[in-house]
Design a protein around this motif. Structure first.
Motif, PDB file in Angstrom:
ATOM      1  N   ILE A 157       0.847  -1.208   0.000  1.00 55.58           N
ATOM      2  CA  ILE A 157       0.000   0.000   0.000  1.00 55.58           C
ATOM      3  C   ILE A 157       0.876   1.249   0.000  1.00 55.58           C
ATOM      4  O   ILE A 157       0.636   2.224  -0.739  1.00 55.58           O
ATOM      5  N   PHE A 158       1.930   1.220   0.796  1.00 52.70           N
ATOM      6  CA  PHE A 158       2.851   2.346   0.876  1.00 52.70           C
ATOM      7  C   PHE A 158       3.492   2.618  -0.488  1.00 52.70           C
ATOM      8  O   PHE A 158       3.554   3.756  -0.960  1.00 52.70           O
ATOM      9  N   ALA A 159       3.937   1.517  -1.149  1.00 53.60           N
ATOM     10  CA  ALA A 159       4.571   1.669  -2.464  1.00 53.60           C
ATOM     11  C   ALA A 159       3.587   2.237  -3.470  1.00 53.60           C
ATOM     12  O   ALA A 159       3.920   3.119  -4.277  1.00 53.60           O
ATOM     13  N   LEU A 160       2.345   1.736  -3.442  1.00 53.72           N
ATOM     14  CA  LEU A 160       1.332   2.245  -4.366  1.00 53.72           C
ATOM     15  C   LEU A 160       1.071   3.729  -4.111  1.00 53.72           C
ATOM     16  O   LEU A 160       0.939   4.526  -5.057  1.00 53.72           O
ATOM     17  N   LEU A 200       1.438   9.229  -5.801  1.00 55.47           N
ATOM     18  CA  LEU A 200       1.890  10.570  -5.434  1.00 55.47           C
ATOM     19  C   LEU A 200       2.903  11.100  -6.447  1.00 55.47           C
ATOM     20  O   LEU A 200       2.838  12.258  -6.869  1.00 55.47           O
ATOM     21  N   SER A 201       3.831  10.217  -6.885  1.00 52.87           N
ATOM     22  CA  SER A 201       4.852  10.690  -7.835  1.00 52.87           C
ATOM     23  C   SER A 201       4.237  11.011  -9.187  1.00 52.87           C
ATOM     24  O   SER A 201       4.624  11.969  -9.855  1.00 52.87           O
ATOM     25  N   MET A 202       3.205  10.205  -9.571  1.00 48.11           N
ATOM     26  CA  MET A 202       2.518  10.522 -10.828  1.00 48.11           C
ATOM     27  C   MET A 202       1.823  11.868 -10.723  1.00 48.11           C
ATOM     28  O   MET A 202       1.863  12.687 -11.645  1.00 48.11           O
ATOM     29  N   LYS A 203       1.210  12.085  -9.572  1.00 45.47           N
ATOM     30  CA  LYS A 203       0.501  13.344  -9.358  1.00 45.47           C
ATOM     31  C   LYS A 203       1.489  14.514  -9.421  1.00 45.47           C
ATOM     32  O   LYS A 203       1.238  15.540 -10.059  1.00 45.47           O
ATOM     33  N   MET A 204       2.632  14.315  -8.767  1.00 42.59           N
ATOM     34  CA  MET A 204       3.639  15.383  -8.731  1.00 42.59           C
ATOM     35  C   MET A 204       4.166  15.701 -10.123  1.00 42.59           C
ATOM     36  O   MET A 204       4.273  16.865 -10.517  1.00 42.59           O
ATOM     37  N   SER A 205       4.509  14.655 -10.885  1.00 40.64           N
ATOM     38  CA  SER A 205       5.072  14.924 -12.215  1.00 40.64           C
ATOM     39  C   SER A 205       4.019  15.556 -13.120  1.00 40.64           C
ATOM     40  O   SER A 205       4.337  16.359 -13.992  1.00 40.64           O
ATOM     41  N   ASP A 206       2.759  15.182 -12.885  1.00 37.56           N
ATOM     42  CA  ASP A 206       1.692  15.796 -13.663  1.00 37.56           C
ATOM     43  C   ASP A 206       1.603  17.285 -13.337  1.00 37.56           C
ATOM     44  O   ASP A 206       1.442  18.134 -14.214  1.00 37.56           O
ATOM     45  N   LEU A 207       1.724  17.579 -12.063  1.00 36.01           N
ATOM     46  CA  LEU A 207       1.624  18.981 -11.638  1.00 36.01           C
ATOM     47  C   LEU A 207       2.794  19.799 -12.174  1.00 36.01           C
ATOM     48  O   LEU A 207       2.628  20.930 -12.621  1.00 36.01           O
ATOM     49  N   THR A 208       4.007  19.231 -12.114  1.00 34.80           N
ATOM     50  CA  THR A 208       5.177  20.033 -12.477  1.00 34.80           C
ATOM     51  C   THR A 208       5.479  19.980 -13.964  1.00 34.80           C
ATOM     52  O   THR A 208       5.965  20.949 -14.531  1.00 34.80           O
ATOM     53  N   GLN A 209       5.223  18.843 -14.623  1.00 31.62           N
ATOM     54  CA  GLN A 209       5.562  18.739 -16.047  1.00 31.62           C
ATOM     55  C   GLN A 209       4.362  18.478 -16.935  1.00 31.62           C
ATOM     56  O   GLN A 209       4.429  18.677 -18.136  1.00 31.62           O
TER      57      GLN A 209
END
Ligand code: HEC
Length: 170
Positions: free
Chosen positions: A20-23, A28-37
């Motif tokens: 669950i933590f890994a997911l 979260l990382s997908m969300k972040m990269s979407d926000l920044t790039q």
């Protein structure tokens, strides 16, 4: 409950929590990269052209005969300020550009204030004197360069100097 069973339960719980933590980190990382790039939601073609622009080489080689529109950045220039007109007065022009020859008669120049020498010249009329001063003149006595060699002077400045010379030499 056996100890093995207890260990197994505990083990599954930890593994599950880790998954669950890994997911969560993945999302979260997908969300972040979407926000920044914006790589997941943006138009792919737009993204690729942006990328191509960022890694574009600085120069390109063209063979002779090939025509290409320049990709060099166009330089925006601001309008040059209009030079402020600072016309010199007749005496100022005379001192700056004519005195060298006409002050002492260098090279056969008629001396300022020498009424005898100027009488015949003034008799030709102001217009002709101005024309000779602007375009240069050479008769018997020597060579008068156009504008006295000061081509940076405006026509009206030279005119003012001629008027000054005439006034002083009558
Ligand atoms: C390099 C020397 C020289 C300078 C500088 C010079 N003159 Fe002369 N100027 C002459 C000479 C030499 C003559 C006489 C030419 C002749 O009659 O053969 C002359 C003649 C003239 C004449 C008489 C032309 C005529 O038709 O008889 C005028 C007017 C005159 N100069 C105006 C000026 C003015 C105005 C300036 C400054 C802007 C000036 N000159 C600077 C050498 C000079």
């Amino acid at each position: 409950m056996s100890r093995d069973q207890k260990f197994f339960d505990m083990y599954s719980l930890v593994i599950g929590a880790l998954i669950i933590f890994a997911l969560a980190i993945l999302v979260l990382s997908m969300k972040m990269s979407d926000l920044t790039q914006g790589i997941y939601t943006r138009d792919v073609a737009e993204y690729q052209s942006d990328l191509a622009g960022r890694i574009r080489p600085l120069g390109q080689v063209y063979r002779a005969g090939e025509e290409h529109a320049s990709s060099a950045p166009t330089v925006e220039t601001t309008a040059e300020p209009e030079p402020v007109a600072t016309a010199m007065s007749g005496p100022q022009v005379y001192n700056a550009a004519c005195l060298a020859c006409h002050g002492a008669g260098i090279g056969g120049a008629p001396v300022l204030g020498d009424a005898v020498e100027w009488a015949g010249r003034i008799a030709q009329g102001r217009d002709l004197l101005i024309e000779h001063a602007l375009q240069g003149f050479s008769s018997a006595t020597g060579y008068m360069p156009p504008k006295g060699g000061r081509l940076d002077l405006s026509d009206s400045e030279v005119e003012a100097a001629v008027d000054y010379i005439i006034d002083e030499s009558k």
